[in-house]
Design an enzyme around this catalytic site. Sequence first.
Site, mmCIF file in Angstrom:
data_model
loop_
_atom_site.group_PDB
_atom_site.id
_atom_site.type_symbol
_atom_site.label_atom_id
_atom_site.label_comp_id
_atom_site.label_asym_id
_atom_site.label_seq_id
_atom_site.Cartn_x
_atom_site.Cartn_y
_atom_site.Cartn_z
ATOM 1 N N PRO A 197 0.815 -1.222 0.000
ATOM 2 C CA PRO A 197 0.000 0.000 0.000
ATOM 3 C C PRO A 197 0.848 1.271 0.000
ATOM 4 C CG PRO A 197 -0.986 -1.611 1.454
ATOM 5 C CD PRO A 197 0.344 -2.180 1.023
ATOM 6 N N GLU B 275 3.965 1.556 -1.063
ATOM 7 C CA GLU B 275 4.659 1.628 -2.344
ATOM 8 C C GLU B 275 3.737 2.196 -3.417
ATOM 9 O OE1 GLU B 275 7.005 -1.331 -5.478
ATOM 10 O OE2 GLU B 275 6.607 -1.971 -3.418
ATOM 11 N N ARG B 276 2.494 1.766 -3.413
ATOM 12 C CA ARG B 276 1.548 2.275 -4.411
ATOM 13 C C ARG B 276 1.158 3.714 -4.140
ATOM 14 N NH1 ARG B 276 -1.072 -3.768 -4.519
ATOM 15 N NH2 ARG B 276 0.339 -4.486 -6.174
#
Length: 383
Positions: A243, A245-246
């Site tokens: 999450p 990273e996104r």
Amino acid sequence: MRRELFTADHEAFRQLVRDFVAKEVVPHHTEWEHAGRLPRELFEKLGSLGVLGISIPEAYGGVGLRDYRYNVVLREEAARALVTLGTVRTQLDIVLPYFLAYADEEQRERWFPGLAAGRLLTAVAMTEPGTGSDLAGIRTTAVRDGDAYVLNGAKTFITGGLLADLVIVVARTSSDPGDRRAGLTLLVVEDGMPGFARGRVLDKMGIKAQDTVELSFDEVRVPVVNRLGEEGAAFGYLGHNLPQERMTVAVGSVAQARAALETTLAYVKERQVFGTPVASFQNTKFELAAVAAEIEAAQTMLDRAVRELVDGELSGADAAKVKLFCTEMQARAVDRCLQLIGGGYGYILEYPIARLYADARITRIYAGTSEVMKVIIAKSLGL
């Protein structure tokens, strides 16, 4: 629109970063793009400012603030100045969380001071030549042999791998036909370990100042004390950090879309066609008005998600929604802006919009493609 995400401390940090970027990054960024990498000296300067140690505990030379909003400020200020800090972003937003969450005390004492000071550079090696979003398909192996693991395999598309002193490698330590996700382990490979080699530096379409390389591991003996977390538990570790990273990709997408809008607004007000400023045409007004509205919608969605991430409440499905919406918005926004910048001029790399356009294409691919995001969202809908 008024944003309520940041405090006075964040805004003070913003001014510090803004001044640093203007002085230490902007004058040299073109040179770094041609070199295909950021220099080690930049990390050391950021370390001396405390930027790289924001989330590292004070006991190891950091600041001890576990607040992702400082990372957001850094991304926004780089975009505002029309530069990229790709490998800095990777170290802070993607790699460091694994060390913070899973390093034991001995590892913290060994690595954290260097990470905070910018003396140790990092990368994470997940993707393989035949394995992208399907992490369960990883084929790099690590076999336990006494006090070490013997590591064999290859990784590709590794951001920051060229200069990395520490590479977190995702390797398969066991196999379970009934559970493809089981048996993955995180091992920290250090620069200079026999059998560890860096291959080609890949020539990318965009994000030119960010090195992306191939890595290979041939009978590399990685000490057991370099294992992060428990053996066989890596798939859960990777999922836990996805999450953020996104969100990191989404933060950059919105900031760079806003930068595209600002540089286009300045251009169309000065550029004349048929003796009239391009900004005076109705089409220009309508196009940029639509871009501005989409950016504000994405910013509102993003800020709410950042708040949930800081509070530990952001779900994987919601992170996927934010990444999908913000990256697709970025693509539309930058494309429309390039179209308005003087025809052929927008396609010339000396104009920032051309680089923003090239850089934008990867955001719908890495950290999970748009198609993967849709699969995650569909599952959350019970489909």
